[in-house]
Write an enzyme that holds these catalytic residues in place. Structure first.
Site, PDB file in Angstrom:
ATOM      1  N   HIS A  93       0.832  -1.207   0.000  1.00 50.70           N
ATOM      2  CA  HIS A  93       0.000   0.000   0.000  1.00 50.70           C
ATOM      3  C   HIS A  93       0.866   1.258   0.000  1.00 50.70           C
ATOM      4  O   HIS A  93       2.047   1.205  -0.360  1.00 50.70           O
ATOM      5  CB  HIS A  93      -0.996  -0.042   1.154  1.00 50.70           C
ATOM      6  CG  HIS A  93      -1.707  -1.351   1.255  1.00 50.70           C
ATOM      7  ND1 HIS A  93      -2.659  -1.761   0.349  1.00 50.70           N
ATOM      8  CD2 HIS A  93      -1.571  -2.390   2.135  1.00 50.70           C
ATOM      9  CE1 HIS A  93      -3.096  -2.973   0.672  1.00 50.70           C
ATOM     10  NE2 HIS A  93      -2.447  -3.383   1.756  1.00 50.70           N
ATOM     11  N   GLU A 130      -1.676   0.399   8.147  1.00 54.81           N
ATOM     12  CA  GLU A 130      -0.854  -0.695   7.607  1.00 54.81           C
ATOM     13  C   GLU A 130       0.258  -0.140   6.723  1.00 54.81           C
ATOM     14  O   GLU A 130       1.394  -0.623   6.775  1.00 54.81           O
ATOM     15  CB  GLU A 130      -1.730  -1.652   6.796  1.00 54.81           C
ATOM     16  CG  GLU A 130      -0.945  -2.788   6.150  1.00 54.81           C
ATOM     17  CD  GLU A 130      -1.785  -3.640   5.218  1.00 54.81           C
ATOM     18  OE1 GLU A 130      -1.241  -4.607   4.651  1.00 54.81           O
ATOM     19  OE2 GLU A 130      -2.988  -3.338   5.038  1.00 54.81           O
ATOM     20  N   HIS A 185       3.088  -6.877   4.501  1.00 53.22           N
ATOM     21  CA  HIS A 185       1.728  -6.464   4.814  1.00 53.22           C
ATOM     22  C   HIS A 185       1.426  -6.746   6.285  1.00 53.22           C
ATOM     23  O   HIS A 185       2.232  -7.360   6.999  1.00 53.22           O
ATOM     24  CB  HIS A 185       0.719  -7.213   3.941  1.00 53.22           C
ATOM     25  CG  HIS A 185       0.748  -6.811   2.503  1.00 53.22           C
ATOM     26  ND1 HIS A 185      -0.103  -5.877   1.975  1.00 53.22           N
ATOM     27  CD2 HIS A 185       1.557  -7.228   1.482  1.00 53.22           C
ATOM     28  CE1 HIS A 185       0.169  -5.721   0.684  1.00 53.22           C
ATOM     29  NE2 HIS A 185       1.168  -6.528   0.361  1.00 53.22           N
ATOM     30  N   GLU A 267       2.126 -11.447   5.719  1.00 52.23           N
ATOM     31  CA  GLU A 267       1.200 -10.750   6.610  1.00 52.23           C
ATOM     32  C   GLU A 267       1.765 -10.913   8.023  1.00 52.23           C
ATOM     33  O   GLU A 267       1.717 -11.999   8.609  1.00 52.23           O
ATOM     34  CB  GLU A 267      -0.202 -11.354   6.513  1.00 52.23           C
ATOM     35  CG  GLU A 267      -0.828 -11.262   5.126  1.00 52.23           C
ATOM     36  CD  GLU A 267      -1.439  -9.898   4.829  1.00 52.23           C
ATOM     37  OE1 GLU A 267      -1.355  -9.003   5.695  1.00 52.23           O
ATOM     38  OE2 GLU A 267      -1.999  -9.732   3.728  1.00 52.23           O
TER      39      GLU A 267
END
Length: 303
Positions: A93, A130, A185, A267
């Protein structure tokens, strides 16, 4: 630079006829003297303090930098574990994505179908994004990998207004001919669900995507990262997917589908769980996370 033509040269003074024989004599003698000096130097003459003339610089295939074939500058092999290796680090992101909703909602081709260019990502209940987490870990990871001798490329370093889109994230690693690539992430699962997981590319052969050559090496990379991440951070594999292995295979992620180099997603924890969030918001823990990822990548590349 500009040049003047011969018609702009100042008039030359008339030369005496007596100079012509002298000019001819010099024209004969000077090349001979230079030839004699060249032979003398070639057989080891000139043993005085003066330095011999330097040989002209040449570029050959043997001396060319290996970076020419990699699409990116590489560090020379200096004995460090990752010397000569290229690693692509993809901070998931972008902290500014929320300001560019039209741009990140644009559809891009990921091989199997089309999906959004990017998303805003998730956040903790207290608002820690995040995208801020991933960029911080990516920078820490870059430092650790560079200390091991690797050349590290980031898909973004807080230097872009949004994105990049998922297809470009894959392309950056492909063009760098990365030896390993990882996208960082943090998950947004339900409260009470904890742990990390590594996402591996599944076999995809559709459109612009063909992951078949990277499925096996990506699994090897993912297994090494999962092992060292757990060992260094003390975190357990996710208890809500992956059957406790910490490994999940997916075929719907453009960053994996379009990659031509070994690549995984990590993650690091669940931002929506208070206990995991306490770890993810800790600078000391993020340093451990970066260390665990680095050790996994080193293990993969040296193995």
């Amino acid at each position: 630079m500009s040049y003047t033509g011969p018609d702009l040269e100042p008039p030359q003074p008339r030369r005496s006829p007596l100079r012509r024989p002298l000019t001819v004599a010099l024209a004969v003698l000077v090349p001979g003297a230079l030839l004699g000096w060249g032979v003398y130097a070639a057989v080891g003459g000139g043993g005085g303090t003066g330095a011999a003339p330097a040989a002209p610089a040449t570029t050959t295939a043997a001396t060319a930098s290996p970076a020419a074939d990699r699409g990116d500058a590489k560090e020379p092999d200096d004995g460090r574990p990752l010397a000569g290796k290229v690693v692509l680090v993809d901070p998931g992101h972008n902290p500014e994505n929320h300001r560019h909703t039209a741009e990140i909602n644009r559809q891009v081709d990921i091989g199997t179908h089309r999906k959004e260019c990017d998303t805003t990502g998730t956040a903790t209940d207290d608002g820690y994004a995040e995208a801020a987490f991933t960029l911080d870990v990516a920078r820490r990871l870059r430092t650790l990998l560079q200390e091991q001798g690797a050349t590290v490329r980031l898909t973004q370093d807080g230097d872009r207004p949004y994105g990049p889109c998922v297809d470009e994230r894959a392309r950056i690693g492909n063009e760098a001919k990365a030896d390993a690539a990882i996208s960082i992430h943090a998950d947004g699962a339900g409260a009470g669900q904890r742990g990390f997981h590594v996402i591996l590319p599944g076999p995809v052969h559709a459109g612009a995507a063909d992951t078949r050559p990277i499925v096996a090496p990506s699994r090897a990379l993912g297994e090494r990262v999962a092992d060292r991440f757990a060992g260094v951070t003390g975190s357990a594999p996710a208890d809500y997917l992956g059957d406790g292995t910490g490994l999940v295979t997916r075929t719907d992620l453009g960053g994996l589908n379009l990659s031509t180099v070994p690549k995984v997603f990590l993650e690091c924890g669940n931002m929506r769980d208070s206990k995991d969030a306490a770890l993810l918001t800790s600078g000391a823990w993020r340093q451990k996370a970066a260390q665990g990822i680095s050790e996994g990548i080193v293990s993969f590349l040296r193995g």
